[in-house]
Design a protein around this motif. Structure first.
Motif, PDB file in Angstrom:
ATOM      1  N   ALA A 121      31.773  15.685  58.545  1.00 22.45           N
ATOM      2  CA  ALA A 121      31.418  16.101  57.186  1.00 22.45           C
ATOM      3  C   ALA A 121      30.605  17.390  57.213  1.00 22.45           C
ATOM      4  O   ALA A 121      29.661  17.539  57.989  1.00 22.45           O
ATOM      5  N   GLY A 122      30.991  18.323  56.327  1.00 26.25           N
ATOM      6  CA  GLY A 122      30.241  19.552  56.156  1.00 26.25           C
ATOM      7  C   GLY A 122      30.427  20.566  57.267  1.00 26.25           C
ATOM      8  O   GLY A 122      29.709  21.558  57.311  1.00 26.25           O
ATOM      9  N   ARG A 123      31.410  20.384  58.144  1.00 29.78           N
ATOM     10  CA  ARG A 123      31.569  21.309  59.253  1.00 29.78           C
ATOM     11  C   ARG A 123      32.124  22.663  58.806  1.00 29.78           C
ATOM     12  O   ARG A 123      31.711  23.691  59.284  1.00 29.78           O
ATOM     13  N   SER A 124      33.102  22.652  57.898  1.00 29.95           N
ATOM     14  CA  SER A 124      33.741  23.902  57.507  1.00 29.95           C
ATOM     15  C   SER A 124      33.156  24.416  56.194  1.00 29.95           C
ATOM     16  O   SER A 124      32.993  23.662  55.238  1.00 29.95           O
ATOM     17  N   ARG A 125      32.871  25.720  56.166  1.00 34.07           N
ATOM     18  CA  ARG A 125      32.404  26.354  54.945  1.00 34.07           C
ATOM     19  C   ARG A 125      33.446  27.333  54.396  1.00 34.07           C
ATOM     20  O   ARG A 125      33.155  28.146  53.538  1.00 34.07           O
ATOM     21  N   MET A 126      34.680  27.223  54.896  1.00 32.72           N
ATOM     22  CA  MET A 126      35.752  28.106  54.470  1.00 32.72           C
ATOM     23  C   MET A 126      36.193  27.737  53.058  1.00 32.72           C
ATOM     24  O   MET A 126      36.594  26.597  52.797  1.00 32.72           O
ATOM     25  N   PRO A 127      36.126  28.672  52.093  1.00 33.94           N
ATOM     26  CA  PRO A 127      36.541  28.349  50.730  1.00 33.94           C
ATOM     27  C   PRO A 127      38.059  28.288  50.612  1.00 33.94           C
ATOM     28  O   PRO A 127      38.792  28.840  51.438  1.00 33.94           O
ATOM     29  N   ASP A 128      38.521  27.614  49.581  1.00 34.67           N
ATOM     30  CA  ASP A 128      39.949  27.543  49.291  1.00 34.67           C
ATOM     31  C   ASP A 128      40.363  28.822  48.568  1.00 34.67           C
ATOM     32  O   ASP A 128      39.895  29.105  47.463  1.00 34.67           O
ATOM     33  N   THR A 129      41.221  29.622  49.188  1.00 36.06           N
ATOM     34  CA  THR A 129      41.682  30.872  48.577  1.00 36.06           C
ATOM     35  C   THR A 129      43.175  30.832  48.268  1.00 36.06           C
ATOM     36  O   THR A 129      43.808  31.874  48.083  1.00 36.06           O
ATOM     37  N   SER A 130      43.739  29.640  48.222  1.00 41.40           N
ATOM     38  CA  SER A 130      45.189  29.512  48.028  1.00 41.40           C
ATOM     39  C   SER A 130      45.642  29.980  46.656  1.00 41.40           C
ATOM     40  O   SER A 130      46.817  30.300  46.458  1.00 41.40           O
ATOM     41  N   GLY A 131      44.736  30.025  45.675  1.00 41.46           N
ATOM     42  CA  GLY A 131      45.119  30.436  44.332  1.00 41.46           C
ATOM     43  C   GLY A 131      45.065  31.932  44.117  1.00 41.46           C
ATOM     44  O   GLY A 131      45.041  32.400  42.968  1.00 41.46           O
ATOM     45  N   ARG A 132      45.083  32.715  45.160  1.00 33.85           N
ATOM     46  CA  ARG A 132      44.950  34.165  45.040  1.00 33.85           C
ATOM     47  C   ARG A 132      46.134  34.797  44.324  1.00 33.85           C
ATOM     48  O   ARG A 132      47.271  34.343  44.444  1.00 33.85           O
ATOM     49  N   THR A 133      45.872  35.872  43.592  1.00 27.21           N
ATOM     50  CA  THR A 133      46.917  36.658  42.936  1.00 27.21           C
ATOM     51  C   THR A 133      46.617  38.129  43.167  1.00 27.21           C
ATOM     52  O   THR A 133      45.455  38.520  43.327  1.00 27.21           O
ATOM     53  N   PRO A 134      47.651  38.974  43.178  1.00 32.64           N
ATOM     54  CA  PRO A 134      47.413  40.406  43.408  1.00 32.64           C
ATOM     55  C   PRO A 134      46.535  41.014  42.322  1.00 32.64           C
ATOM     56  O   PRO A 134      46.673  40.712  41.136  1.00 32.64           O
ATOM     57  N   ALA A 135      45.601  41.854  42.740  1.00 29.07           N
ATOM     58  CA  ALA A 135      44.773  42.585  41.782  1.00 29.07           C
ATOM     59  C   ALA A 135      45.615  43.657  41.097  1.00 29.07           C
ATOM     60  O   ALA A 135      46.564  44.203  41.690  1.00 29.07           O
ATOM     61  N   HIS A 136      45.286  43.980  39.835  1.00 27.07           N
ATOM     62  CA  HIS A 136      46.013  44.998  39.082  1.00 27.07           C
ATOM     63  C   HIS A 136      45.188  46.271  39.022  1.00 27.07           C
ATOM     64  O   HIS A 136      43.975  46.248  38.766  1.00 27.07           O
ATOM     65  N   ALA A 137      45.852  47.396  39.223  1.00 26.84           N
ATOM     66  CA  ALA A 137      45.155  48.680  39.236  1.00 26.84           C
ATOM     67  C   ALA A 137      44.471  48.965  37.913  1.00 26.84           C
ATOM     68  O   ALA A 137      43.368  49.527  37.886  1.00 26.84           O
ATOM     69  N   LEU A 138      45.092  48.570  36.791  1.00 28.17           N
ATOM     70  CA  LEU A 138      44.480  48.840  35.493  1.00 28.17           C
ATOM     71  C   LEU A 138      43.154  48.102  35.344  1.00 28.17           C
ATOM     72  O   LEU A 138      42.187  48.645  34.789  1.00 28.17           O
ATOM     73  N   ASP A 139      43.101  46.868  35.860  1.00 26.20           N
ATOM     74  CA  ASP A 139      41.861  46.092  35.747  1.00 26.20           C
ATOM     75  C   ASP A 139      40.740  46.681  36.596  1.00 26.20           C
ATOM     76  O   ASP A 139      39.555  46.470  36.297  1.00 26.20           O
ATOM     77  N   MET A 140      41.102  47.396  37.662  1.00 29.65           N
ATOM     78  CA  MET A 140      40.094  47.937  38.575  1.00 29.65           C
ATOM     79  C   MET A 140      39.965  49.444  38.458  1.00 29.65           C
ATOM     80  O   MET A 140      39.350  50.088  39.321  1.00 29.65           O
ATOM     81  N   ALA A 141      40.524  50.023  37.394  1.00 31.93           N
ATOM     82  CA  ALA A 141      40.595  51.478  37.280  1.00 31.93           C
ATOM     83  C   ALA A 141      39.228  52.149  37.417  1.00 31.93           C
ATOM     84  O   ALA A 141      39.102  53.241  37.991  1.00 31.93           O
ATOM     85  N   ALA A 142      38.186  51.513  36.889  1.00 28.80           N
ATOM     86  CA  ALA A 142      36.857  52.130  36.926  1.00 28.80           C
ATOM     87  C   ALA A 142      36.287  52.220  38.331  1.00 28.80           C
ATOM     88  O   ALA A 142      35.310  52.954  38.559  1.00 28.80           O
ATOM     89  N   TYR A 143      36.888  51.490  39.269  1.00 34.14           N
ATOM     90  CA  TYR A 143      36.337  51.436  40.620  1.00 34.14           C
ATOM     91  C   TYR A 143      37.233  52.085  41.674  1.00 34.14           C
ATOM     92  O   TYR A 143      36.842  52.173  42.840  1.00 34.14           O
ATOM     93  N   LEU A 144      38.431  52.484  41.293  1.00 39.46           N
ATOM     94  CA  LEU A 144      39.322  53.079  42.284  1.00 39.46           C
ATOM     95  C   LEU A 144      38.758  54.397  42.794  1.00 39.46           C
ATOM     96  O   LEU A 144      38.073  55.120  42.063  1.00 39.46           O
ATOM     97  N   GLY A 145      39.065  54.717  44.053  1.00 37.11           N
ATOM     98  CA  GLY A 145      38.590  55.972  44.611  1.00 37.11           C
ATOM     99  C   GLY A 145      38.388  55.897  46.113  1.00 37.11           C
ATOM    100  O   GLY A 145      38.808  54.937  46.779  1.00 37.11           O
TER     101      GLY A 145
END
Length: 507
Positions: free
Chosen positions: A387-411
């Protein structure tokens, strides 16, 4: 413990073959080489498997393996030889030999001695700056390592505790080069390989044809063991050589071990007893893990010059391990018995190395335990599944990021020691790409409201969180990173990065 106090116990020589065979089977290893020394004599040599899965090229005692951090003791030995020759002293300031050397704090720069480069007491976080070394190939040279150290923030005061370090071994190699009047690679050949007869060992640039049998690293897939990062015909020189870039065969490593367990008169001329003692003196205390206490009865661990020191079931041991992607090694010495062993694996061998090391130690110090590989492996799995050995989060629900949503940070972003990375539009998505470490490139994904980088190269692990911080009227956007698996390889030191945006993607 005086050597005379160690009494021989009855041992079953067949246990060594059983440990080897059971480990190959239980862990599905592509190849392995194992050698055992008892009372100063090589009594057992076993090799098995292939240099590359499916090649039908067998692993032999002359096959070269990456010994990884077992290189550190050889680097320390080069420095010890230079101390014997009067070309440097252990308490020399590093800046005496490398005037351009700088740490983050000026007082540490002034006080850092040659000995401090070897004993993991710098105050830096564990594995700090290792992204300048791995993954290979990359564009960081040794001058970049020395320059980058000035930007790596300490996590504790200098000499106040232990945290494993690789960069300062690279610096140690450059100190040796400055004091010895030759490149690090030339010094290792001249001061270690040649006088000790380690004719198979390789460092710097070399050719596979000239080297003969060369084990290739593997990762485990659903289809079995697969070669990763295969060598070409010409194996290039690498920046990390002094920290973990030497390759040797089992035959070579047994000669290296014998030099420490039962040196000949000629070998005692090679390195004085004074320097041998210095290398095996406890300079920095190490933490003792629960596994070390429970499996090995360990009470104390420490670091010498390129060696780890520990008590195991009441006996003193000198050892080191080596770990690189798809390559694992261990060299364990029991000096009071003039005994020890070497194991080298060219696959996903972390668990195998732990189990084999424990089984072989029991063979020497607790033969009555009749330790079995399967029993140790089962125990290891139970510990991991607890119990409690792994601290790896579940990332299976990942989706590609969209450039428009991140436009203010691109560079284009820049970190003072890692250099520039781009965070730019790629067919409507967003890609992260490092300018100086090209294998650190991948798609930006969204999961649980947070961005992560899904590396293009599946052999790079762990993945990285990517956190963006908004601009203020007086500062540009910033970006920090962290391991998705907080218990992932410490050499993936994303946490030490601090990026600021310096330009747009178009320019």
């Amino acid at each position: 413990m005086p050597a005379a106090a160690v009494q021989p116990e009855p041992r079953d020589p067949a246990a060594l073959d059983r440990i080897f065979d059971d480990s190959m089977m239980r862990f599905g290893l592509p190849g392995m080489a194992m050698g055992v020394i008892e009372d100063g004599e090589v009594v057992h040599v076993r090799t098995g498997g292939e240099t590359a899965a499916g090649s039908d090229d067998p692993v032999t005692s002359a096959t070269l393996f990456k010994i990884a951090s077992n290189s550190k003791a050889m680097t320390a030995a080069v420095l010890a030889r230079l101390v014997d020759a009067g070309k440097l002293r252990w308490d020399d300031p590093v800046t005496r030999h490398l005037p351009r050397f700088r740490m983050y704090e000026d007082w540490v720069t002034r006080e850092m001695q040659v000995r401090d480069l070897l004993i993991h007491n710098s105050g830096l976080p564990e594995g700090a700056g290792d992204l300048m070394l791995w993954p290979e190939p990359n564009d960081f040279g040794r001058a970049d390592i020395i320059a980058g150290l000035a930007h790596l923030r300490p996590e504790r005061s200098f000499r106040s505790g232990y945290a494993y370090d690789n960069l300062l071994y690279v610096v140690a190699g450059e100190v040796a080069a400055a004091a010895g009047g030759a490149s690090y690679e030339s010094l290792v050949r001249r001061e270690v390989f040649d006088p000790l007869g380690l004719s198979g060992c390789r460092v710097g640039e070399w050719t596979r044809t000239g080297a003969g049998s060369v084990a290739q690293p593997h990762m485990r897939t659903e289809q079995g063991n697969a070669v990763i990062r295969a060598d070409g015909e010409v194996v290039p020189a690498i920046t990390s050589a002094a920290a973990g870039g030497i390759r040797c065969s089992l035959d070579d490593m047994l000669l290296w071990a014998h030099n420490w367990l039962q040196p000949t008169a000629e070998q005692l001329q090679w390195l004085s007893q004074e320097q041998r003692t210095a290398m095996w003196t406890a300079h920095t205390l190490l933490p003792v893990s629960a596994r070390s206490r429970e499996w090995d009865g360990t009470h104390i661990r420490a670091y010498g010059y390129g060696w780890r020191l520990a008590d195991v079931h009441g006996e003193w041991t000198i050892s080191h391990t080596g770990t690189l992607a798809g390559m694992y090694s261990v060299l364990m010495l029991l000096p009071d018995r003039r005994s020890g062993f070497v194991v080298m694996i060219n696959g996903d061998g972390s668990d195998a190395r732990s189990v084999i090391t424990s089984a072989l130690l029991d063979y020497f110090v607790r033969p009555e335990a009749d330790t079995r590989v399967d029993a140790l492996a089962d125990r290891l799995e139970r510990e991991r599944d607890g119990a409690g050995r792994s601290r790896m989060p579940d990332t299976s629900g990942r989706t590609p990021a969209h450039a428009l949503d991140m436009a203010a940070y691109l560079g284009i972003y820049r970190d003072p020691w890692f250099g520039e990375v781009s965070l730019c539009d790629a067919d409507g998505g967003v890609r992260f790409a490092s300018a100086r470490s090209p294998r650190l490139s991948g798609r930006v994904m969204q999961v649980h409201g947070r961005a992560l980088v899904d590396w293009d190269d599946d052999t790079i692990d762990p993945e990285a969180w990517m956190d963006l911080h908004g601009a203020t009227p007086v500062s540009p956007p910033r970006m920090t990173m962290a391991k998705v698996d907080p218990d992932g390889d410490f050499s993936s030191d994303y946490e030490d990065l601090a990026f600021e945006r310096v330009g747009g993607c178009g320019g």
